[in-house]
Design a protein around this motif. Sequence first.
Motif, PDB file in Angstrom:
ATOM      1  N   UNK A 296      17.351  38.514 -76.788  1.00  0.00           N
ATOM      2  CA  UNK A 296      18.555  39.440 -76.598  1.00  0.00           C
ATOM      3  C   UNK A 296      19.388  39.260 -78.042  1.00  0.00           C
ATOM      4  N   UNK A 297      19.848  40.432 -78.297  1.00  0.00           N
ATOM      5  CA  UNK A 297      20.476  40.536 -79.644  1.00  0.00           C
ATOM      6  C   UNK A 297      21.968  40.502 -79.291  1.00  0.00           C
ATOM      7  N   UNK A 298      22.788  39.473 -80.154  1.00  0.00           N
ATOM      8  CA  UNK A 298      24.179  39.156 -79.927  1.00  0.00           C
ATOM      9  C   UNK A 298      25.020  39.732 -81.275  1.00  0.00           C
ATOM     10  N   UNK A 299      26.364  39.289 -81.248  1.00  0.00           N
ATOM     11  CA  UNK A 299      27.220  39.782 -82.194  1.00  0.00           C
ATOM     12  C   UNK A 299      26.628  38.770 -83.647  1.00  0.00           C
ATOM     13  N   UNK A 300      26.722  39.700 -84.568  1.00  0.00           N
ATOM     14  CA  UNK A 300      26.597  39.160 -86.073  1.00  0.00           C
ATOM     15  C   UNK A 300      27.087  37.870 -86.233  1.00  0.00           C
ATOM     16  N   UNK A 301      26.542  36.894 -86.992  1.00  0.00           N
ATOM     17  CA  UNK A 301      27.267  35.541 -87.253  1.00  0.00           C
ATOM     18  C   UNK A 301      27.432  35.415 -88.988  1.00  0.00           C
TER      19      UNK A 301
END
Length: 308
Positions: free
Chosen positions: A301-306
């Motif tokens: 799953x893709x989450x907020x950019x870091x």
Amino acid sequence: MVPIRLAIVGLGKIAKDQHLAAIEAIEGVELVAVASRNASLESVASFHDISELLASDLQIDAVSLCTPPQGRFALAKAALDAGKHVMLEKPPGATISEVLALDAQAEAKGLSLFSTWHSRAAAAVEPARVLLAERTIRKVHVEWKEDVRHWHPGQDWIWEPGGLGVFDPGINALSIVTRIMPESFHLVRSELSFPENRAAPIAASLAFETASGLPVTAEFDWRQTGPQTWDIRVETDEGPVVLTHGGSRLSVDGKDQIVEEDREYRNLYKHFVSLVGERRRDADFSPLIHVADAFMLGRRQVVEAFDD
Ligand code: NAP
């Protein structure tokens, strides 16, 4: 005993934080050189890279590779080709096939290869292993949650393919669990959270099963600020066996057993000295195999950019 003449390759954070002091503190090994493109030491011979080191007339017996896992294979192969014993930082490499190839090469040449797992050398691990061999285990749960900004500032390689992302610390937990569990286990579920701008996961939720069907679960997360969590909780018929602080503390049935200073790297080098003395290898790749499985079976799953 004549000390092993050792060179460190890759004078970065872990070499400076742990390796130099550990080598200094124990007998049987002497640092005679470093090879690093952007760092050097005044006290020993310094080379730009391993090719320059191996081409020089400096006598060395062994190299300790402290570079990132990507590219470690070529360095280890060059050292083995040159007849040197090799100690690998964890994780031992970027792929399973490359580390198996190194082990085969070391065996064929009669050289020592030590695939280190520093967390396995923590104070509570061996007592926990001995205790669990006598108990009936019900389930195991791992919480390994830390702040990547604190522990890996500006380390771009760790976010690249082969850098493992949150498995860079998570593999330390797996190195302990694979050591203390009396039976093997295999992955059945893996959920991986990838920041939208990164090629490696920032969090992972894993479920394993032992050969006899017991659950082993693990939560790895790199977004934890404040107190850090490196805990392994084993529920047994007699009560909980809990390792905290990365395997350096042990609590059994609610009572604290071990609170000891960190001697992980001194223990690793002592073991390397004995391996070289006996021309033996210690190359257990099971933690890396579990991580490879987590990528293979992983639901992404893709989450907020870091950003650092
Ligand atoms: P690091 O600070 O980035 O240092 C690695 C060093 O390797 C660099 O300073 C660099 O020195 C050299 N290097 C050679 N090729 C490189 C490349 N392609 N990209 C980046 N650096 C390269 O990393 P580290 O934290 O010391 O980690 C190294 C290994 O130790 C990793 O496998 C890591 O999992 C393990 N480890 C780290 C920690 C920790 O707390 N940081 C703890 C335990 C184990 P030059 O530029 O001078 O060549």
